[in-house]
Design an enzyme around this catalytic site. Sequence first.
Site, mmCIF file in Angstrom:
data_model
loop_
_atom_site.group_PDB
_atom_site.id
_atom_site.type_symbol
_atom_site.label_atom_id
_atom_site.label_comp_id
_atom_site.label_asym_id
_atom_site.label_seq_id
_atom_site.Cartn_x
_atom_site.Cartn_y
_atom_site.Cartn_z
ATOM 1 N N HIS A 81 30.239 69.468 64.283
ATOM 2 C CA HIS A 81 29.843 69.040 62.938
ATOM 3 C C HIS A 81 30.883 69.636 61.995
ATOM 4 C CE1 HIS A 81 25.932 69.479 65.049
ATOM 5 N NE2 HIS A 81 25.490 68.514 64.291
ATOM 6 N N ASP A 99 30.334 73.251 61.342
ATOM 7 C CA ASP A 99 30.493 74.185 62.476
ATOM 8 C C ASP A 99 31.885 74.809 62.429
ATOM 9 O OD1 ASP A 99 28.110 73.126 63.449
ATOM 10 O OD2 ASP A 99 29.131 71.743 64.809
ATOM 11 N N ASP A 104 23.843 63.705 75.319
ATOM 12 C CA ASP A 104 23.722 65.117 74.981
ATOM 13 C C ASP A 104 22.930 65.761 76.113
ATOM 14 O OD1 ASP A 104 25.233 65.043 72.722
ATOM 15 O OD2 ASP A 104 23.706 65.864 71.380
ATOM 16 N N ASP A 144 16.412 72.669 73.612
ATOM 17 C CA ASP A 144 17.853 72.605 73.918
ATOM 18 C C ASP A 144 18.259 73.566 75.033
ATOM 19 O OD1 ASP A 144 18.313 70.641 72.040
ATOM 20 O OD2 ASP A 144 19.184 71.958 70.532
HETATM 21 C C1 XUL Z 1 19.683 68.135 66.937
HETATM 22 C C2 XUL Z 1 20.846 67.568 67.630
HETATM 23 C C3 XUL Z 1 22.138 67.589 66.887
HETATM 24 C C4 XUL Z 1 23.010 66.416 67.161
HETATM 25 C C5 XUL Z 1 24.243 66.345 66.308
HETATM 26 O O1 XUL Z 1 18.503 68.032 67.644
HETATM 27 O O2 XUL Z 1 20.747 67.135 68.759
HETATM 28 O O3 XUL Z 1 22.787 68.774 67.183
HETATM 29 O O4 XUL Z 1 23.412 66.379 68.491
HETATM 30 O O5 XUL Z 1 23.966 66.443 64.969
HETATM 31 CO CO CO Z 2 22.098 66.451 70.144
#
Ligand code: XUL
Ligand code: CO
Length: 436
Positions: free
Chosen positions: A99, A102, A294, A307
């Site tokens: 981002h 970041d 992701d 996460d």
């Molecule tokens: C939040 C998430 C973010 C996105 C990018 O849940 O997954 O980090 O991947 O903004």
């Molecule tokens: Co994400």
Amino acid sequence: MIFENIPAIPYEGPKSTNPLAFKFYDPDKIVMGKPMKEHLPFAMAWWHNLGAAGTDMFGRDTADKSFGAVKGTMEHAKAKVDAGFEFMQKLGIRYFCFHDVDLVPEAEDIKETNRRLDEISDYILEKMKGTDIKCLWGTANMFSNPRFMNGAGSSNSADVFAFAAAQAKKALDLTVKLGGRGYVFWGGREGYETLLNTDMKFEQENIAKLMHMAIDYGRSIGFTGDFYIEPKPKEPMKHQYDFDAATAIGFLRQYGLDKDFKLNIEANHATLAGHTFQHDLRVSAINGMLGSIDANQGDMLLGWDTDEFPFNVYDATMCMYEVLKSDGLTGGFNFDSKSRRPSYTVEDMFASYILGMDTFALGLLKAAELIEDGRLAAFVKERYASYESGIGAKIRSGETDLKELAAYADSLGAPELPGSGKQEQLESIVNQVLFG
Ligand code: XUL
Ligand code: CO
């Protein structure tokens, strides 16, 4: 060197007891005609790996992510670059995701933030030289700053919309500058808390407008990659507009964004939406929208986005089954994952990525075995065999109608049962391939 005591991480095979070695990720091993590293373009998430230090709602940092500099300074921003590149090189990771905020501490004035972003991206470009490390995707953080409390593209304030646009413009500039393959929109605050104060239709139209502007600008500066929506049903908002893959695809098609956008599917977001990870991957794949992943996992006992680094080989196998069947990704596997709060050492940072990379390597190997075994695919084909001939073939080709089908039903009197779904037998095949 920042991680002096950590060597380059070797592949030592499944019997190794070395915590700093890969057990399954063997980058050059050929799987279904391609080296593992090409099947698995792994990416480091700048925010979790170089930023997150264990703070949660109830306690402050447990890990030291200063990397020898004072946090909140440009020296620290540069130290993060140094740490990140050393980290990626030691693990053989070839991509990173970021981002805007970041990369540098955000200043009060956006002009100063952008100046800092220019400085740090020059520094990153310099670091990239002589390595094979590239940017997987970039994004703008349009959810942390208080101005985004009511959303970014969906904000009630036109000035806030303009700031979101300005950040997206800059993040696209950076993504192109760093050779990024994709650009992500995760609509963390694009949703609502109460419909009593919300014009849902207007908000969604505005999000689409922002995305169209991003496409126009991105293409004008030479961005040829994919834009992605990353669906998530909730958190931070009570209800987010990009609820899941199906919702996001409907939105993209409704607003004519589907030629430029695909989806970035996150495991933990899919499960928060009440789906399996595989479900959202399949929905994306059958719509030609599976772009990037992701890679993480949630905790099924907790109702939020934990996460975690993925260790569930069953889920990783089903993920890779979908990816292999759809001929790979245009993006890659970004570890949007963070080490647990009590895993605060430097060794834990590396061990976390080793876990995640090994899990997906195992998933790849096992998915390839499932495909080569062929029993699952053969059963699915057989299950729909009644559409291959006779009345089924006519339904399939659209050559029949309700009248003909009703007459056909009359002639049968009653259909035979549709055949066993054999779920348990199929689950047993999966176990046999995983553990046999
Ligand atoms: C939040 C998430 C973010 C996105 C990018 O849940 O997954 O980090 O991947 O903004
Ligand atoms: Co994400």
